[in-house]
Design a protein around this motif. Structure first.
Motif, PDB file in Angstrom:
ATOM      1  N   GLN B 568     -16.860  -2.173   3.929  1.00 42.23           N
ATOM      2  CA  GLN B 568     -17.479  -3.367   4.500  1.00 42.23           C
ATOM      3  C   GLN B 568     -18.991  -3.319   4.313  1.00 42.23           C
ATOM      4  O   GLN B 568     -19.621  -4.303   3.952  1.00 42.23           O
ATOM      5  N   GLU B 589     -17.000 -17.082   5.434  1.00 44.06           N
ATOM      6  CA  GLU B 589     -16.485 -17.230   4.081  1.00 44.06           C
ATOM      7  C   GLU B 589     -15.767 -15.958   3.641  1.00 44.06           C
ATOM      8  O   GLU B 589     -16.337 -14.864   3.681  1.00 44.06           O
ATOM      9  N   GLY B 590     -14.553 -16.103   3.222  1.00 39.26           N
ATOM     10  CA  GLY B 590     -13.789 -14.957   2.744  1.00 39.26           C
ATOM     11  C   GLY B 590     -14.282 -14.534   1.364  1.00 39.26           C
ATOM     12  O   GLY B 590     -14.954 -15.298   0.661  1.00 39.26           O
ATOM     13  N   ALA B 591     -13.930 -13.309   1.000  1.00 39.00           N
ATOM     14  CA  ALA B 591     -14.432 -12.736  -0.243  1.00 39.00           C
ATOM     15  C   ALA B 591     -14.020 -13.562  -1.459  1.00 39.00           C
ATOM     16  O   ALA B 591     -14.823 -13.829  -2.355  1.00 39.00           O
ATOM     17  N   GLN B 592     -12.763 -13.982  -1.481  1.00 37.06           N
ATOM     18  CA  GLN B 592     -12.271 -14.725  -2.646  1.00 37.06           C
ATOM     19  C   GLN B 592     -12.968 -16.079  -2.747  1.00 37.06           C
ATOM     20  O   GLN B 592     -13.397 -16.487  -3.834  1.00 37.06           O
ATOM     21  N   ASP B 593     -13.075 -16.772  -1.628  1.00 39.54           N
ATOM     22  CA  ASP B 593     -13.754 -18.064  -1.635  1.00 39.54           C
ATOM     23  C   ASP B 593     -15.188 -17.914  -2.098  1.00 39.54           C
ATOM     24  O   ASP B 593     -15.707 -18.708  -2.888  1.00 39.54           O
ATOM     25  N   TYR B 594     -15.792 -16.865  -1.593  1.00 38.42           N
ATOM     26  CA  TYR B 594     -17.200 -16.614  -1.938  1.00 38.42           C
ATOM     27  C   TYR B 594     -17.321 -16.346  -3.434  1.00 38.42           C
ATOM     28  O   TYR B 594     -18.214 -16.876  -4.105  1.00 38.42           O
ATOM     29  N   THR B 617     -11.106  -7.010  -1.258  1.00 36.85           N
ATOM     30  CA  THR B 617      -9.983  -7.430  -0.410  1.00 36.85           C
ATOM     31  C   THR B 617      -8.877  -6.383  -0.453  1.00 36.85           C
ATOM     32  O   THR B 617      -8.233  -6.121   0.561  1.00 36.85           O
ATOM     33  N   ARG B 620     -10.199  -3.503   1.754  1.00 38.25           N
ATOM     34  CA  ARG B 620     -10.385  -3.779   3.176  1.00 38.25           C
ATOM     35  C   ARG B 620      -9.099  -4.263   3.841  1.00 38.25           C
ATOM     36  O   ARG B 620      -8.839  -3.935   4.987  1.00 38.25           O
ATOM     37  N   TYR B 621      -8.322  -5.042   3.122  1.00 42.64           N
ATOM     38  CA  TYR B 621      -7.147  -5.625   3.765  1.00 42.64           C
ATOM     39  C   TYR B 621      -5.846  -5.046   3.233  1.00 42.64           C
ATOM     40  O   TYR B 621      -4.789  -5.340   3.743  1.00 42.64           O
ATOM     41  N   GLY B 622      -5.955  -4.243   2.178  1.00 38.88           N
ATOM     42  CA  GLY B 622      -4.749  -3.706   1.563  1.00 38.88           C
ATOM     43  C   GLY B 622      -4.124  -2.598   2.397  1.00 38.88           C
ATOM     44  O   GLY B 622      -4.750  -2.035   3.298  1.00 38.88           O
ATOM     45  N   ALA B 623      -2.877  -2.309   2.065  1.00 39.70           N
ATOM     46  CA  ALA B 623      -2.146  -1.315   2.844  1.00 39.70           C
ATOM     47  C   ALA B 623      -2.616   0.097   2.521  1.00 39.70           C
ATOM     48  O   ALA B 623      -2.652   0.964   3.376  1.00 39.70           O
TER      49      ALA B 623
END
Lengths: 305, 647
Positions: B568, B589-594, B617, B620-623
């Protein structure tokens, strides 16, 4: 993502022109094992959407037209006495199908409404003391006409909560409408549609959707959203924990549709309008804002942690 | 049990035992060294520990040895010796974690025993280092897998955390006056002035650099030749040794026409004798003490602990103008039929002089003119010490001169007595105080003159005026016998010594000398309204509770604050870089949108930013977060170009 799922989307988009978002919402809802409420004027393609999804997904389809004289037995089914055997035989109602279109749900009496809603909630019905399981997958698309509320029984907020999402169809844009007007009759095309998927496959996809990974960072974000709705004075009441769960399962389904194995904040933001617009009510001056704008405000107000 | 842990325990025990070596019986020291070496060899070679019966017999023999040596198993010496021997023996039966634990605690306890013998700064520092070794070993015992460096760090952190607790306990723990905190009498080395003076007793002290006491003057210090620190007064002479004799009077002394008052405070090192030192002549002391008829200040009990007092003295005075006849009689005592030549000389002076004062002067000029030598190493004297000195060797230290002078005065029928004490001192610029050492020990004389009372006469001043005015080293022609620092050391060494002594002085005042009074003063200044032991205990408990709670809050911080995520953090760094390029990321704003937005605005960055957003993503959000992927991501962000701020 499953190739078949892609085909489903493609096929639906060919018929319901200019509404890719609504199609995805409906699919996400289905994958998340929720139910969908479509609120819009008649004739914008609500029924077509339900039809198309049922056909392409290869689901048994039943349509229940809700009227003010509809009785619960008309939905659930009834036991009839058999003279030759001397026994009662159960005749299943239209609810015993994999996909139900409950058309104009707000025109029926609360008694009839609740029969449907309880069946939606519990995935089973209890008739005359016997519990009968509903088929799986089980998916209800209910429609509601917001414009003419005279003589209708609008669903109370507590009942609205039973629907995972509420979406609006909206008018098609000029280009899509042109295609609609110039093309072949939709009903004919729908009749010709071939299923792209078997119900087993759909069940497997639903299972996969539940297994999509949610990281602590994402939970932080979801909690921040929930906290925001509870702390801000602009909403009559904040989102319930059930709404939070709904948001997560919808976001998981959305991530699956996007072909990812983990949920990212964008997924949450994408499903947020569908999931929270019927659960949040603004107070005071904010009531004038459309629910769409209200959700937009919510997204922009909460920073991604 | 792993080898390095055993080495750690060996080192711990070695370090705590080592300082005891100088007072342990030699056989115990050798036994401990032998046991440590033996144990070290066993670890090194991986051989089995000795049999139980062997250990039992060694233990038994050692205990018997101690009983034989000390005639007891209790008390400081025997107890500590037994403890050390058992600690070394415990190493020999070190089999499991419990034994190791016992050894760690034992080592901690032995640390305390070291303070029975010395409480200096260097001892404290050494013990701190030892404690560090012990705690490091202990950490090793608790968590085997940790490398040496992090182990040391953990130990250091633990000790640092103990620091505030130590401070609170030190400041607030109720001090009790009396024997509870007192150490046994033999805890103190006994050096210092005795109340017996024979030829050679003071010159022996002249070699000692030990500090006798330290003095701080409230105002201007007196002249150096007025710094006579009065100690025991000696009346009785048996021909060789001067002693106080039998005290017959308990009246208070009388001063008349006193002037030049001077205030000062003294921090006296323990010397196991009751007398306190004060400038000639003392009047009032801050501690309960008795001023004897001959102006000695006596404490209620021998000074076993470092002691601090303030005092007022008068530099000009008339003492006991009306002296009791019995007292004057004592001032004329002489051993019968001794030193006939000196007696005869005195009789000649008496015959040729008109008054006592003239005789005093005659005597002083006699010393001055007859070629007397002031030396630390005078030759030995025969049975008639005074005669031998006056007419034979003519070499002496202050005790020779004082003794001979008083003898001559008494022989000439002038009441006289010997006064011992200290003269002068060394000024420490760093701490702004005077250090009086044992080498400043001195003896002088007092004679009673009608109309003047007791008058101080320093015969040493007649032959070696430098001793009085500048100090011992200036007065001696041959300084080779003096300790190095008493000669003329280089300036830096002098100042270093002053610094160290100033430090030691602070240590004495504030750490060792932190007694009931000091505590009261400190706590009052800190704002405590009534300093009772109950209040102190309450404050101490709550202070400890607060400190422990703060530590707990800090250590459990992960429960209420999330550790900032490294991924992060670097992502936000990338966002800042892009913000500099005029493309700040909105908070929601999410990473992809950004990434999509950035790519649209800066097509040349599209590939990189999409890649980074995807990595971000996933991390940070992956398993699964893989170390390698994380390193790559961090590396890529660091490589990502920075932009000049556009705003």
């Amino acid at each position: 993502m499953s190739q078949n799922l892609n085909n489903v989307i493609k096929q639906a988009e060919q018929i319901i022109l200019g509404k890719p978002q609504q199609i995805r919402f409906a699919l996400a809802c289905l994958l998340a094992r929720g139910h969908l409420l479509i609120e819009d004027l008649p004739g914008v393609g609500k029924t077509t959407l339900a039809h198309v999804l049922a056909r392409t997904l290869g689901l048994q389809f039943q349509r229940i037209q809700f009227t003010s004289d509809l009785l619960p037995a008309d939905i659930l089914g009834v036991s009839v006495y058999q003279r030759d055997t001397g026994e009662f035989k159960f005749h299943p109602g239209p609810i015993f199908a994999q996909m139900i279109l409950a058309d104009e749900i707000n025109r029926a009496t609360p008694k009839a409404q609740s029969a449907l809603l309880e069946a939606m909630e519990e995935q089973q019905v209890t008739i005359e003391g016997t519990t009968r399981a509903l088929p799986a997958p089980f998916f209800v698309i209910a429609t509601q006409n917001p414009a003419y509320q005279i003589g209708t029984f609008a669903l109370p907020e507590s009942q609205l909560d039973r629907f995972l999402m509420r979406i609006q169809m909206g008018y098609p844009d000029a280009h899509a409408e042109r295609g609609l007007l110039s093309g072949v009759d939709r009903r004919e095309i729908v009749a010709q549609l071939s299923p792209q998927m078997e119900s087993n496959e759909l069940l497997a996809l639903q299972k996969r959707a539940r297994e999509i990974f949610v990281s602590p960072a994402l939970l932080d974000y979801v909690q921040a959203i929930l906290r925001h709705t509870r702390e801000q004075a602009r909403y009559t009441h904040g989102l319930s924990p059930r709404a939070g769960l709904a948001l997560l399962s919808a976001a998981r389904a959305w991530a699956l549709l996007d072909g990812r194995d983990a949920v990212i904040p964008e997924d949450v933001q994408a499903v947020l309008p569908g999931v929270v617009s019927h659960r949040l009510q603004a107070v005071g001056e904010h009531t004038k804002r459309s629910s769409e704008l209200l959700v937009r405000d919510l997204i922009e107000a909460v920073a991604i942690p | 049990m792993n080898k390095s842990l055993i080495y750690g325990l060996l080192l711990s025990i070695l370090m705590v035992i080592a300082p005891h070596a100088d007072h342990l019986p030699i056989w115990v020291s050798s036994m401990c060294v032998g046991l440590l070496l033996w144990r070290g060899y066993l670890v090194y070679s991986g051989k089995a520990l000795p049999k139980r019966w062997l250990l039992m017999s060694i233990t038994f023999a050692g205990t018997v040895g101690i009983i034989f040596n000390f005639h007891t198993l209790f008390g400081r010496e025997a107890g500590v010796t037994l403890l050390l021997m058992l600690a070394a023996l415990k190493l020999m039966e070190l089999r499991n974690a419990r034994d190791a634990m016992v050894l760690v605690y034992l080592a901690c306890f032995i640390i305390i025993t070291n303070f029975f013998y010395s409480q200096s700064i260097s001892t404290a520092l050494y013990m701190l280092a030892t404690l560090m070794v012990i705690v490091t070993t202990w950490v090793h015992l608790q968590a085997q897998g940790i490398a040496l460096k992090p182990r040391l760090r953990i130990a250091a952190v633990l000790l640092m955390q103990a620091l505030p607790l130590t401070l609170i306990l030190f400041i607030l723990f109720p001090r009790v006056q009396g024997p509870l905190w007192g150490l046994p009498q033999d805890a103190y080395a006994s050096t210092g002035l005795d109340d017996r003076m024979s030829p050679g007793s003071l010159s022996r002290l002249g070699l000692s650099e030990a500090v006798a006491f330290r003095v701080t003057y409230s105002d201007k210090p007196p002249r150096r030749d007025q710094m006579y620190w009065r100690g025991p007064v000696l009346w009785y002479f048996d021909g060789r040794t001067w002693t106080p004799g039998i005290v017959t009077l308990s009246e208070a002394p009388k001063f008349t026409e006193v002037s030049q008052p001077i205030d000062y405070s003294v921090t006296l090192e323990p010397h196991n004798k009751p007398w306190l030192f004060a400038l000639d002549v003392p009047d009032k002391l801050s501690v309960q003490s008795k001023l004897t008829y001959d102006f000695q200040v006596l404490n209620k009990e021998p000074v076993h602990a470092r002691m601090r007092y303030t005092a007022r003295s008068y530099l000009a005075y008339h003492a006991n103008l009306q002296e009791a006849p019995r007292q004057l009689q004592r001032g004329l005592q002489l051993p019968r039929q001794s030193n006939p030549r000196a007696q005869q000389l005195a009789a000649e002076w008496r015959a040729g002089s008109k008054d006592d004062a003239a005789i005093v002067n005659t005597a002083l000029s006699y010393f001055y003119k007859q070629g007397f030598v002031y030396t630390l190493e005078p030759p030995l004297l025969g049975s008639n010490t005074v005669d031998d000195f006056l007419f034979g060797t003519k070499q002496g230290f202050c005790e020779h001169y004082a003794s001979a002078f008083v003898f001559l005065m008494r022989a000439a029928n002038i009441p006289a007595r010997v006064v011992t004490g200290y003269l002068g001192g060394e000024f420490n610029e760093v701490g702004n105080y005077y250090i009086v050492r044992q080498s400043d020990a001195h003896a002088w004389a007092e004679v009673w003159l009608a109309g003047k009372g007791w008058v101080r006469v320093d015969p040493t001043g007649a032959i070696a005026p430098d001793r009085v005015e500048r100090g011992l080293s200036a007065a001696l022609s041959d300084t080779a016998a003096l300790p190095f620092m008493e000669r003329n050391p280089p300036e830096w060494m002098r100042s270093l010594r002053f610094d160290l002594d100033a430090l030691a002085n602070q240590w004495n005042q504030w750490v060792l000398g932190y007694d009931t009074e000091r505590q009261f003063a400190v706590l009052t200044r800190l704002g405590m309204e009534s300093v009772t032991w109950q209040n102190m205990a309450i404050n101490m408990m709550s202070g400890l509770a607060i400190v422990i709670a703060l530590f707990a809050l800090f250590m459990l911080r992960h429960l209420y604050t999330r550790q900032p995520d490294k991924v992060q953090a670097v992502w936000l760094k990338l966002c800042r870089k892009l913000a500099d390029a005029g493309l700040p990321r909105a908070a929601h704003e999410g990473a992809q949108d950004y990434a999509v937005r950035v790519a649209a605005a800066r097509p040349e960055l599209a590939e990189a930013i999409h890649d980074l957003a995807t990595r971000y993503t996933a991390l940070r959000y992956g398993a699964h977060r893989e170390e390698q992927a994380q390193r790559e991501f961090i590396h890529l962000i660091q490589k990502f170009p920075s932009f000049r701020r556009t705003s």
